[in-house]
Write an enzyme that holds these catalytic residues in place. Structure first.
Site, PDB file in Angstrom:
ATOM      1  N   HIS A 126      -6.458  42.048   9.114  1.00  0.00           N
ATOM      2  CA  HIS A 126      -7.488  42.590  10.011  1.00  0.00           C
ATOM      3  C   HIS A 126      -7.051  42.633  11.476  1.00  0.00           C
ATOM      4  O   HIS A 126      -7.888  42.695  12.391  1.00  0.00           O
ATOM      5  CB  HIS A 126      -8.788  41.786   9.840  1.00  0.00           C
ATOM      6  CG  HIS A 126      -9.355  41.886   8.463  1.00  0.00           C
ATOM      7  ND1 HIS A 126     -10.244  40.983   7.947  1.00  0.00           N
ATOM      8  CD2 HIS A 126      -9.131  42.787   7.472  1.00  0.00           C
ATOM      9  CE1 HIS A 126     -10.544  41.322   6.694  1.00  0.00           C
ATOM     10  NE2 HIS A 126      -9.885  42.399   6.382  1.00  0.00           N
ATOM     11  N   CYS A 155      -3.031  52.040  28.651  1.00  0.00           N
ATOM     12  CA  CYS A 155      -1.705  51.977  28.018  1.00  0.00           C
ATOM     13  C   CYS A 155      -0.602  52.100  29.070  1.00  0.00           C
ATOM     14  O   CYS A 155      -0.618  53.040  29.865  1.00  0.00           O
ATOM     15  CB  CYS A 155      -1.569  53.109  26.991  1.00  0.00           C
ATOM     16  SG  CYS A 155       0.040  53.138  26.181  1.00  0.00           S
ATOM     17  N   CYS A 158       1.524  55.528  28.112  1.00  0.00           N
ATOM     18  CA  CYS A 158       1.061  56.915  28.305  1.00  0.00           C
ATOM     19  C   CYS A 158      -0.182  57.015  29.186  1.00  0.00           C
ATOM     20  O   CYS A 158      -0.669  58.121  29.419  1.00  0.00           O
ATOM     21  CB  CYS A 158       0.767  57.538  26.936  1.00  0.00           C
ATOM     22  SG  CYS A 158      -0.791  56.972  26.234  1.00  0.00           S
ATOM     23  N   GLU A 223     -17.922  24.741   0.645  1.00  0.00           N
ATOM     24  CA  GLU A 223     -19.077  25.379  -0.014  1.00  0.00           C
ATOM     25  C   GLU A 223     -18.595  26.249  -1.174  1.00  0.00           C
ATOM     26  O   GLU A 223     -17.467  26.754  -1.148  1.00  0.00           O
ATOM     27  CB  GLU A 223     -19.849  26.256   0.988  1.00  0.00           C
ATOM     28  CG  GLU A 223     -20.551  25.497   2.117  1.00  0.00           C
ATOM     29  CD  GLU A 223     -21.190  26.473   3.134  1.00  0.00           C
ATOM     30  OE1 GLU A 223     -21.552  26.003   4.238  1.00  0.00           O
ATOM     31  OE2 GLU A 223     -21.285  27.682   2.840  1.00  0.00           O
TER      32      GLU A 223
HETATM   33  C1  BV8 Z   1     -12.381  49.290   4.459  1.00  0.00           C
HETATM   34  C2  BV8 Z   1     -11.860  41.850  12.273  1.00  0.00           C
HETATM   35  C3  BV8 Z   1     -11.787  51.481   3.673  1.00  0.00           C
HETATM   36  C4  BV8 Z   1     -12.926  42.116  13.285  1.00  0.00           C
HETATM   37  C5  BV8 Z   1     -12.971  41.961  10.089  1.00  0.00           C
HETATM   38  C6  BV8 Z   1     -16.617  47.290  -1.320  1.00  0.00           C
HETATM   39  C7  BV8 Z   1     -17.800  46.676  -1.559  1.00  0.00           C
HETATM   40  C8  BV8 Z   1     -18.656  46.447  -0.472  1.00  0.00           C
HETATM   41  C9  BV8 Z   1     -18.336  46.800   0.829  1.00  0.00           C
HETATM   42  C10 BV8 Z   1     -17.156  47.401   1.052  1.00  0.00           C
HETATM   43  C11 BV8 Z   1     -16.318  47.666  -0.009  1.00  0.00           C
HETATM   44  N1  BV8 Z   1     -15.236  48.260   0.511  1.00  0.00           N
HETATM   45  C12 BV8 Z   1     -15.370  48.394   1.846  1.00  0.00           C
HETATM   46  C13 BV8 Z   1     -16.542  47.876   2.187  1.00  0.00           C
HETATM   47  C14 BV8 Z   1     -17.037  47.808   3.514  1.00  0.00           C
HETATM   48  C15 BV8 Z   1     -16.529  46.581   4.295  1.00  0.00           C
HETATM   49  C16 BV8 Z   1     -16.987  45.287   3.664  1.00  0.00           C
HETATM   50  O1  BV8 Z   1     -16.278  44.613   2.953  1.00  0.00           O
HETATM   51  N2  BV8 Z   1     -18.223  44.930   4.013  1.00  0.00           N
HETATM   52  C17 BV8 Z   1     -18.761  43.610   3.565  1.00  0.00           C
HETATM   53  C18 BV8 Z   1     -19.517  42.990   4.732  1.00  0.00           C
HETATM   54  C19 BV8 Z   1     -19.611  43.787   2.372  1.00  0.00           C
HETATM   55  N3  BV8 Z   1     -15.073  46.566   4.384  1.00  0.00           N
HETATM   56  C20 BV8 Z   1     -14.503  47.306   5.360  1.00  0.00           C
HETATM   57  O2  BV8 Z   1     -15.115  48.010   6.127  1.00  0.00           O
HETATM   58  C21 BV8 Z   1     -12.990  47.211   5.440  1.00  0.00           C
HETATM   59  N4  BV8 Z   1     -12.405  48.508   5.540  1.00  0.00           N
HETATM   60  O3  BV8 Z   1     -12.835  48.977   3.378  1.00  0.00           O
HETATM   61  O4  BV8 Z   1     -11.742  50.498   4.709  1.00  0.00           O
HETATM   62  C22 BV8 Z   1     -13.061  52.170   3.930  1.00  0.00           C
HETATM   63  C23 BV8 Z   1     -13.158  52.891   5.096  1.00  0.00           C
HETATM   64  C24 BV8 Z   1     -14.348  53.606   5.269  1.00  0.00           C
HETATM   65  C25 BV8 Z   1     -15.439  53.468   4.371  1.00  0.00           C
HETATM   66  C26 BV8 Z   1     -15.285  52.685   3.227  1.00  0.00           C
HETATM   67  C27 BV8 Z   1     -14.081  52.030   2.991  1.00  0.00           C
HETATM   68  C28 BV8 Z   1     -12.563  46.477   6.736  1.00  0.00           C
HETATM   69  C29 BV8 Z   1     -13.028  45.066   6.705  1.00  0.00           C
HETATM   70  C30 BV8 Z   1     -12.430  44.297   7.905  1.00  0.00           C
HETATM   71  C31 BV8 Z   1     -13.435  44.149   9.021  1.00  0.00           C
HETATM   72  N5  BV8 Z   1     -12.900  43.287  10.081  1.00  0.00           N
HETATM   73  N6  BV8 Z   1     -12.443  41.198  11.089  1.00  0.00           N
HETATM   74  C32 BV8 Z   1     -13.621  40.835  13.770  1.00  0.00           C
HETATM   75  O5  BV8 Z   1     -13.097  39.744  13.488  1.00  0.00           O
HETATM   76  O6  BV8 Z   1     -14.630  40.971  14.434  1.00  0.00           O
HETATM   77  S1  BV8 Z   1     -13.751  41.171   8.758  1.00  0.00           S
HETATM   78  C33 BV8 Z   1     -14.050  39.533   9.316  1.00  0.00           C
HETATM   79  O7  BV8 Z   1     -15.156  39.105   8.545  1.00  0.00           O
HETATM   80  C34 BV8 Z   1     -12.953  38.544   9.040  1.00  0.00           C
HETATM   81  O8  BV8 Z   1     -11.686  39.081   9.251  1.00  0.00           O
HETATM   82  C35 BV8 Z   1     -13.197  38.198   7.573  1.00  0.00           C
HETATM   83  O9  BV8 Z   1     -12.624  39.156   6.716  1.00  0.00           O
HETATM   84  C36 BV8 Z   1     -14.702  38.315   7.474  1.00  0.00           C
HETATM   85  C37 BV8 Z   1     -15.347  36.963   7.618  1.00  0.00           C
HETATM   86  O10 BV8 Z   1     -15.159  36.320   6.397  1.00  0.00           O
HETATM   87  P1  BV8 Z   1     -14.452  34.864   6.358  1.00  0.00           P
HETATM   88  O11 BV8 Z   1     -13.181  34.887   7.115  1.00  0.00           O
HETATM   89  O12 BV8 Z   1     -14.438  34.473   4.952  1.00  0.00           O
HETATM   90  O13 BV8 Z   1     -15.456  33.951   7.220  1.00  0.00           O
HETATM   91  P2  BV8 Z   1     -16.940  33.475   6.838  1.00  0.00           P
HETATM   92  O14 BV8 Z   1     -17.515  32.906   8.073  1.00  0.00           O
HETATM   93  O15 BV8 Z   1     -17.678  34.549   6.117  1.00  0.00           O
HETATM   94  O16 BV8 Z   1     -16.701  32.291   5.773  1.00  0.00           O
HETATM   95  C38 BV8 Z   1     -16.058  31.117   6.207  1.00  0.00           C
HETATM   96  C39 BV8 Z   1     -15.877  30.269   4.961  1.00  0.00           C
HETATM   97  O17 BV8 Z   1     -15.131  29.112   5.326  1.00  0.00           O
HETATM   98  C40 BV8 Z   1     -17.194  29.801   4.332  1.00  0.00           C
HETATM   99  O18 BV8 Z   1     -17.127  29.965   2.931  1.00  0.00           O
HETATM  100  C41 BV8 Z   1     -17.238  28.318   4.706  1.00  0.00           C
HETATM  101  O19 BV8 Z   1     -17.861  27.537   3.697  1.00  0.00           O
HETATM  102  C42 BV8 Z   1     -15.764  27.976   4.795  1.00  0.00           C
HETATM  103  N7  BV8 Z   1     -15.437  26.848   5.675  1.00  0.00           N
HETATM  104  C43 BV8 Z   1     -16.110  26.409   6.767  1.00  0.00           C
HETATM  105  N8  BV8 Z   1     -15.444  25.331   7.316  1.00  0.00           N
HETATM  106  C44 BV8 Z   1     -14.338  25.125   6.544  1.00  0.00           C
HETATM  107  C45 BV8 Z   1     -14.321  26.094   5.509  1.00  0.00           C
HETATM  108  N9  BV8 Z   1     -13.350  26.151   4.576  1.00  0.00           N
HETATM  109  C46 BV8 Z   1     -12.347  25.215   4.657  1.00  0.00           C
HETATM  110  N10 BV8 Z   1     -12.283  24.273   5.649  1.00  0.00           N
HETATM  111  C47 BV8 Z   1     -13.253  24.187   6.584  1.00  0.00           C
HETATM  112  N11 BV8 Z   1     -13.176  23.243   7.525  1.00  0.00           N
END
Ligand code: BV8
Length: 258
Positions: A126, A155, A158, A223
């Site tokens: 990402h 940039c 450019c 979790e």
């Molecule tokens: C795309 C950068 C093609 C920006 C990020 C299929 C089904 C459904 C939806 C989709 C699909 N395909 C595509 C989609 C849409 C979308 C998507 O997935 N939506 C989700 C919300 C349903 N995906 C996209 O748009 C992707 N692109 O598919 O392109 C396309 C193009 C056009 C149209 C269609 C398709 C791009 C996705 C990337 C977006 N950018 N980040 C920014 O950071 O702001 S995503 C960002 O959110 C992160 O990078 C990461 O991926 C996500 C967050 O998730 P996690 O990292 O897991 O964090 P979270 O807080 O959720 O969880 C933390 C976990 O850690 C918890 O479980 C917790 O219990 C645990 N934890 C806590 N403490 C600890 C711990 N674990 C261990 N130790 C600890 N101490």
């Protein structure tokens, strides 16, 4: 009598960890939580910026509508990140790259803490918060080198306007990044899924790909997640406490060498 290192994980995990050559690690925001980086979905609610869920402010649509607002959001996160350091989870993963013949680290994180811990060749699915990319010539530059005009970096190649070099929702991943990760997932013998809620795609497909190819899949998370039931083993707890202990045998008198 020196403290006894307690074994983390099953005998099977110990055995695979000690013999595997091809290992893949996928990380999410949770691996950086103990460094002080806020997660997106910790404790049931989603991160919000100025009343907007992060999936909105971090979206292609917002970039098209209001580039300065997107820059303000990422500038804020970069400011908060400046003082933060890698934690024992990042450090353990960095050590693993020396331990396994074919080791691949794939991260959803844009914080650069894996690289700060010494991990090389990190597959950043990402993007990265410290880089900007030019809309016009596509050049990538480290933000620390750039001058900013009207909240939008310019940039140096450019003169074009630049955008954060991160993948926003609705945007394609960097060319080749997912393909490389999927290829390694298909080949690995052992796959760790660390600190991710596994709801964002296509990243969340990688553990399923590894499992389907016969890898032993281990989740590290305090979790349960949608992936937990698919995993061969779940190590429930904090990555910074668990990862340094993985592979440690419970030998009386052994000290945590990590
Ligand atoms: C795309 C950068 C093609 C920006 C990020 C299929 C089904 C459904 C939806 C989709 C699909 N395909 C595509 C989609 C849409 C979308 C998507 O997935 N939506 C989700 C919300 C349903 N995906 C996209 O748009 C992707 N692109 O598919 O392109 C396309 C193009 C056009 C149209 C269609 C398709 C791009 C996705 C990337 C977006 N950018 N980040 C920014 O950071 O702001 S995503 C960002 O959110 C992160 O990078 C990461 O991926 C996500 C967050 O998730 P996690 O990292 O897991 O964090 P979270 O807080 O959720 O969880 C933390 C976990 O850690 C918890 O479980 C917790 O219990 C645990 N934890 C806590 N403490 C600890 C711990 N674990 C261990 N130790 C600890 N101490």
């Amino acid at each position: 009598m020196q403290s006894v290192a307690h074994q983390v994980g099953s005998e099977k995990l110990q055995q695979i960890f000690s013999t595997a050559e091809k290992v893949l690690v996928l990380t999410g925001a949770g691996v950086s939580a103990e460094s002080g980086v806020p997660t997106f979905r910790g404790g049931g609610n989603t991160a919000v910026w100025k009343g907007m869920p992060f999936e909105i402010i971090s979206s292609a649509g917002m970039l098209a509508r209001d580039l300065p607002a997107v820059w303000e959001w990422f500038n804020y996160r970069r400011e908060r990140l400046k003082a933060l350091k890698p934690n024992p989870a990042h450090q353990a993963i960095a050590r693993w790259q020396e331990r396994f013949r074919q080791f691949t680290l794939v991260t959803q994180n844009i914080d650069g803490l894996h690289q700060a811990a010494g991990s090389r060749k990190v597959v950043e699915l990402h993007g990265n918060l410290w880089r900007a990319r030019c809309f016009d010539c596509g050049a990538r530059h480290d933000l620390r080198e750039l001058r900013v005009d009207h909240e939008v970096p310019i940039c140096i190649d450019c003169g074009g306007r630049m955008r954060p070099d991160v993948v926003l929702f609705g945007e394609m991943l960097p060319p080749g990044a997912f393909e490389r990760a999927a290829r390694e997932a298909e080949q690995c013998e052992l796959c760790f899924v660390v600190g991710t809620s596994a709801v964002v795609y296509p990243a969340a497909l990688l553990p399923e790909t590894a499992r389907a190819a016969g890898a032993y899949v281990v989740e590290v998370n305090p979790e349960a997640t949608p992936l937990s039931s698919l995993c061969d083993e779940v190590l429930s707890g904090k990555a910074g406490e668990i990862l340094p202990m993985v592979g440690m045998s419970s030998v009386p008198g052994a000290v945590a060498t990590g």
